[in-house]
Design an enzyme around this catalytic site. Structure first.
Site, mmCIF file in Angstrom:
data_model
loop_
_atom_site.group_PDB
_atom_site.id
_atom_site.type_symbol
_atom_site.label_atom_id
_atom_site.label_comp_id
_atom_site.label_asym_id
_atom_site.label_seq_id
_atom_site.Cartn_x
_atom_site.Cartn_y
_atom_site.Cartn_z
ATOM 1 N N GLU A 1 21.014 55.754 -42.613
ATOM 2 C CA GLU A 1 21.600 54.375 -42.697
ATOM 3 C C GLU A 1 21.422 53.642 -41.427
ATOM 4 O O GLU A 1 20.769 52.494 -41.800
ATOM 5 C CB GLU A 1 23.275 54.434 -42.903
ATOM 6 C CG GLU A 1 23.715 53.152 -42.937
ATOM 7 C CD GLU A 1 25.504 53.206 -42.924
ATOM 8 O OE1 GLU A 1 25.790 54.266 -43.204
ATOM 9 O OE2 GLU A 1 26.041 52.072 -43.209
ATOM 10 N N GLU B 1 38.499 51.742 -44.999
ATOM 11 C CA GLU B 1 37.737 50.837 -45.449
ATOM 12 C C GLU B 1 38.022 50.532 -46.934
ATOM 13 O O GLU B 1 37.557 50.313 -47.889
ATOM 14 C CB GLU B 1 36.333 51.062 -45.366
ATOM 15 C CG GLU B 1 35.616 51.377 -43.751
ATOM 16 C CD GLU B 1 34.174 51.854 -43.795
ATOM 17 O OE1 GLU B 1 33.603 52.504 -44.888
ATOM 18 O OE2 GLU B 1 33.722 51.483 -42.870
ATOM 19 N N ASP C 1 30.077 55.070 -35.657
ATOM 20 C CA ASP C 1 29.477 54.906 -37.020
ATOM 21 C C ASP C 1 28.058 55.398 -37.210
ATOM 22 O O ASP C 1 27.299 54.657 -37.506
ATOM 23 C CB ASP C 1 29.707 53.863 -37.823
ATOM 24 C CG ASP C 1 29.788 54.131 -39.189
ATOM 25 O OD1 ASP C 1 29.260 55.121 -39.713
ATOM 26 O OD2 ASP C 1 29.847 53.161 -40.131
ATOM 27 N N ARG D 1 37.648 49.827 -31.654
ATOM 28 C CA ARG D 1 37.315 50.547 -32.878
ATOM 29 C C ARG D 1 36.959 52.111 -32.350
ATOM 30 O O ARG D 1 37.316 53.017 -33.154
ATOM 31 C CB ARG D 1 36.170 50.180 -33.679
ATOM 32 C CG ARG D 1 35.910 51.192 -34.758
ATOM 33 C CD ARG D 1 34.919 50.254 -35.760
ATOM 34 N NE ARG D 1 34.236 51.254 -36.563
ATOM 35 C CZ ARG D 1 33.139 51.045 -37.525
ATOM 36 N NH1 ARG D 1 33.057 49.754 -37.696
ATOM 37 N NH2 ARG D 1 32.729 51.926 -38.133
ATOM 38 N N ARG E 1 24.332 54.176 -49.444
ATOM 39 C CA ARG E 1 23.321 54.524 -48.306
ATOM 40 C C ARG E 1 22.450 55.386 -48.814
ATOM 41 O O ARG E 1 22.110 56.404 -47.819
ATOM 42 C CB ARG E 1 24.149 54.924 -47.076
ATOM 43 C CG ARG E 1 25.307 53.972 -46.763
ATOM 44 C CD ARG E 1 25.420 52.794 -46.566
ATOM 45 N NE ARG E 1 26.383 51.846 -46.243
ATOM 46 C CZ ARG E 1 26.374 50.422 -46.040
ATOM 47 N NH1 ARG E 1 25.129 49.826 -46.188
ATOM 48 N NH2 ARG E 1 27.404 49.823 -45.869
#
Ligand code: GCW
Length: 653
Positions: free
Chosen positions: A378, A271, A350, A321, A146
């Site tokens: 990002e 992740e 996020d 989430r 990123r």
């Protein structure tokens, strides 16, 4: 106009030192790495601008000296001006260094009139940048995950750079805005990078040596599986004696190489990164394992709370989430060691352009917390779009979980994912430097007015800037976050980006993916029902009043409506507009605002150094192109879904 040689200097061009450098300066900083920096900065500035470093006892315009002032801590300083002398005192060398940069920021104002003694000290002890830098170029993520500013500042050709001059210059810039900690490798720790902890610690030490004189401690991201992948143990179970011994020994060696090492940053069970879940252990067990290894040396483990199911079934409407971090971590409150800091993203998802503040913040009173923001853009234009995040961060930092307006502290630390790289302008988009600077200053003082911080950045970056330039920069930057929000995903719903790289629009890009990031648009409406009554219950993770405010579409703030509720296109916002008309209007406005910013920038050509002006101008072309793409895709998508035409009859495809 900036000296072309100063492009690299960002907010510390030599002219920023004119006021200090043309004075008689007396320094009694003592010995030590930061004291050395104070001496050399002043000597250099005086040599350039005709001032003088004078011996003890001589008359001086500026005095920097140690003092025992209660409660100043290691980093605080006092500032006053009396009888023609400006005085900075501090109990530690770091404090003197911060005091020096305070004087630099004030410029001539530091040497005019009288000023009663002011006490300055950082509100947050840890003000940290995390670099998502890989040592070895990653096949998908490249050198900097990123990263939008070229390669890594620290790593090149598979190892630490031999020439660390630019790291030195970076440390200086960071010190000047108050940052005191840097993690120098990616939280996704790949095979090569795992070795920085052990056999490659010498490379980390070389970088730490260069950052130390600026009062910056070096931190390292480590893999939870280190005892297995580096130590050859059969397990990384945090309760296993051999594992504990391995970490203790590895950490002892780290401190042998770097006496003031800051500590570890860990992304575990997130992740695909390894973590304690594999052994049936909790994240407190995991964090405390590393905390115990660091404790004898005063180090800290930053344990990230970004733990969620990234392989969920999009058909499953019960998994949300946004709930994940709170659900995982609040039961562990009180179980983390004193030198373990839970690092929480500012929002529950996020780093979207608009999210509520994470309900985890404020929900763990017996746990040390650091809030993480993303300076690397990002999801906010990847440093091709101008998007000054000061107002967003400031809003998050002013949020009080109990709805009060008190200045009570949200966290112990503030962390940003860095947006800097080896690009000549440091941040790809030269105006993105403002994000880095603003981050540091807000971490020092979360109550600061971000616009005043921007004024500082402008004044330092463009010493002596005429009013037209100052006004122009404000016109381009002040509203840039809001502009970006207008032409991208509406009303807090988030994402709608192209999968993988996350640049540019793709309304359904993540709609049928396993990542938990959905908007649920159909022919009648859009948004995620996170209410307790009919939705995922996320709204109930907040304390009152927020749980009640967010629970109902009637009280939920417009900008977060689709984050918390699924509503019809005809739902009327507090603004008086329907949701669908709001979508059309903001998307047209957002593009117009981007075009206007481009026009303002073009008009500043005679006031900005040509290479810098050209770089920004070129980025504006891309921003406007991309903003139109966002507008047309989002508007067309919702016209086709809803069948409701734009009330103003503009072109939608
Ligand atoms: O924002 C997401 C990014 C990942 C990143 C992850 C994280 C380092 O898309 O690239 O991984 O967050 O914060 O760990």
């Amino acid at each position: 106009m900036t000296d072309p040689g100063d492009i690299d200097a960002a907010w510390l061009p030599s002219a920023a030192f004119r006021a200090v450098g043309s004075r008689r300066v007396l320094v009694r900083a003592g010995e030590g790495p930061q004291a050395g920096t104070v001496h050399s900065e002043l000597a250099e500035a005086c040599a350039r601008f005709g001032g003088r470093v004078v011996p003890d006892g001589a008359d001086a315009d500026l005095v920097l000296a140690p003092a025992d002032v209660d409660g100043l801590g290691d980093e605080g300083f006092t500032f006053e001006r009396r009888g023609g002398t400006t005085t900075v005192t501090a109990s530690g060398q770091r404090g003197l260094l911060h005091g020096l940069f305070h004087v630099v920021r004030l410029g001539e104002d530091a040497f005019t009139g009288e000023r009663a003694r002011e006490v300055h000290r950082p509100a947050l002890a840890t003000r940290m940048l995390d670099h998502w830098d890989n040592v070895a170029v990653h096949p998908v993520m490249g050198q900097v995950e990123r990263g939008y500013a070229g390669g890594s500042l620290f790593w090149a050709d598979g190892r630490a750079r031999g020439d660390l001059d630019r790291v030195r210059a970076y440390g200086r810039l960071l010190a000047a805005c108050g940052i005191n900690a840097v993690a120098i490798n990616n939280v996704n720790v790949h095979a090569t990078e795992a070795h920085l902890l052990t056999d490659r610690i010498g490379e980390v030490a070389a970088i730490a040596d260069v950052l130390r004189p600026y009062g910056i401690r070096t931190h390292l991201s480590v893999t939870f599986a280190a005892p297995v992948v580096l130590g050859g143990l059969p397990t990384a179970d945090p309760l296993d004696e051999a594992v504990r011994t391995w970490w203790a020994e590895a950490t002892r060696r780290v401190y042998e190489a770097i006496g003031d090492f800051g500590g570890y940053v860990v992304k575990a069970d997130s992740e695909g990164q390894p973590g304690p879940f594999a052994y049936g252990r909790s994240h407190a067990d995991g964090a405390n394992l590393l905390a115990a290894a660091l404790e004898p040396y005063g180090g800290t483990v930053h344990w990230r709370a970004f733990v969620y199911d990234h392989r969920q079934d999009w058909r499953d409407r019960s998994t949300d989430r946004a709930r994940a971090a709170y659900d995982h971590f609040t039961p562990l409150d009180g179980r983390f060691a004193p030198n373990a800091v839970l690092q929480v993203k500012h929002g529950p998802m996020d780093f979207q352009v608009r999210e509520p503040v994470s309900p985890l913040i404020g929900a763990m009173p017996r746990t040390r917390l650091a809030v993480e923001v993303q300076a690397t853009q990002e999801y906010t234009g990847q440093q091709r779009h101008v998007c000054w995040l000061g107002p967003m961060w400031s809003e998050a930092l002013r949020f009080r979980p109990d709805g009060s307006v008190s200045a009570g502290r949200l966290a112990d630390g503030l962390v940003a994912v860095s947006n800097a790289g080896d690009d000549p302008f440091w941040t790809g988009h030269p105006l993105a430097q403002a994000n880095l600077y603003t981050f540091g200053r807000l971490a020092w003082d979360p109550a600061a007015d971000p616009r005043a911080v921007l004024d500082e950045w402008i004044a330092l970056t463009h010493p002596g800037a005429p009013e037209r330039l100052v006004d122009g920069l404000h016109a381009v930057l002040d509203g840039s976050w809001s502009t970006y929000e207008k032409y991208t995903a509406p009303l807090g719903v988030g994402f709608m980006v192209q999968p993988g790289h996350h640049y540019g629009p793709s309304v359904d890009g993540y709609e049928y993916s396993p990542w938990g990031t959905y908007h649920f648009a159909d022919r009648d409406g859009v948004g995620v029902d996170r209410s307790a009554a009919t939705g995922t219950g996320y709204a109930a993770q907040y304390a009152k009043p927020w749980s009640e405010v967010y629970e109902s579409p009637e009280t939920c703030p417009d900008e977060l409506l689709l984050f918390f509720h699924h509503v019809s296109y005809g739902h009327v916002l507090h603004s008086g507009k329907t949701v669908i008309q709001h979508i059309y209007d903001t998307h047209f406005e957002g593009v117009e605002e981007a075009e206007e910013a481009r026009r303002v920038w073009a008009g500043l050509a005679d006031l900005v150094e040509p290479a810098r002006h050209a770089r920004v101008a070129e980025r504006f072309e891309e921003q406007v192109r991309c903003a139109r793409e966002w507008r047309d895709q989002v508007n067309s998508y919702f016209l086709r879904k809803s069948g409701v035409p734009d009330g103003r009859g503009r072109t939608v495809y």
